[in-house]
Write a protein that holds these residues in place. Structure first.
Motif, PDB file in Angstrom:
ATOM      1  N   THR A  67      45.700  51.951  33.408  1.00 60.09           N
ATOM      2  CA  THR A  67      45.461  52.222  34.824  1.00 60.09           C
ATOM      3  C   THR A  67      44.809  53.568  35.038  1.00 60.09           C
ATOM      4  O   THR A  67      44.637  54.006  36.171  1.00 60.09           O
ATOM      5  N   TYR A  69      39.803  51.459  39.415  1.00 54.85           N
ATOM      6  CA  TYR A  69      39.771  50.015  39.588  1.00 54.85           C
ATOM      7  C   TYR A  69      39.652  49.663  41.064  1.00 54.85           C
ATOM      8  O   TYR A  69      40.450  50.114  41.882  1.00 54.85           O
ATOM      9  N   ALA A 105      42.031  42.965  40.069  1.00 55.02           N
ATOM     10  CA  ALA A 105      41.495  44.298  39.822  1.00 55.02           C
ATOM     11  C   ALA A 105      40.273  44.203  38.923  1.00 55.02           C
ATOM     12  O   ALA A 105      40.158  43.295  38.096  1.00 55.02           O
ATOM     13  N   SER A 106      39.379  45.167  39.099  1.00 59.51           N
ATOM     14  CA  SER A 106      38.186  45.216  38.271  1.00 59.51           C
ATOM     15  C   SER A 106      37.746  46.654  38.105  1.00 59.51           C
ATOM     16  O   SER A 106      37.803  47.422  39.070  1.00 59.51           O
ATOM     17  N   PRO A 107      37.315  47.041  36.898  1.00 62.09           N
ATOM     18  CA  PRO A 107      36.840  48.410  36.709  1.00 62.09           C
ATOM     19  C   PRO A 107      35.673  48.718  37.632  1.00 62.09           C
ATOM     20  O   PRO A 107      34.784  47.893  37.833  1.00 62.09           O
TER      21      PRO A 107
END
Length: 124
Positions: free
Chosen positions: A28, A32, A98-100
């Motif tokens: 984490t 994100y 979630a996505s970078p």
């Protein structure tokens, strides 16, 4: 890898409120973008709301705009969805994703990580 876990779903009467939470764990440390989606029985998964990595920018589906608020606490690695004035048509399994990256995303294909979902049932 990022693991996501939703909580806060349940059964509520029409007009009521619920607050969903999505706790992130794992890698984490990076930024994100995150979002909420929902899927009702027999229907495709649909976009609900999205938030940028910093939390400064949000976007809502028309179906929930004005009734829902997406937010996040990066210190706690947690995202929230406050839903008010709930309607029976809000009944669905709600998923966080979630996505970078820093900017919010609007489609399922843009998200790399998904939670298991939490059931929201709104009775009339």
């Amino acid at each position: 890898q990022v693991q996501l876990r939703e909580s806060g779903g349940g059964v509520v009467q029409a007009g009521g409120s619920l607050r969903l939470s999505c706790a992130a764990s794992g890698r984490t440390g990076s930024s994100y973008a995150m979002g909420w989606f929902r899927q009702a029985p027999g229907k495709e998964r649909e976009f609900v709301a999205a938030i940028s990595a910093s939390g400064s920018t949000t976007y809502y589906a028309d179906s929930v705009k004005g009734r829902s608020t997406i937010s996040r606490d990066n210190a706690k690695n947690t995202m929230y969805l406050q839903m008010n004035s709930l309607k029976p048509e809000d009944t669905a399994v709600y998923y966080c994703a979630a996505s970078p990256g820093s900017t919010y995303r609007l489609t399922t294909g843009e998200y790399a990580y998904w939670g298991q979902g939490t059931q929201v049932t709104v009775s009339s």
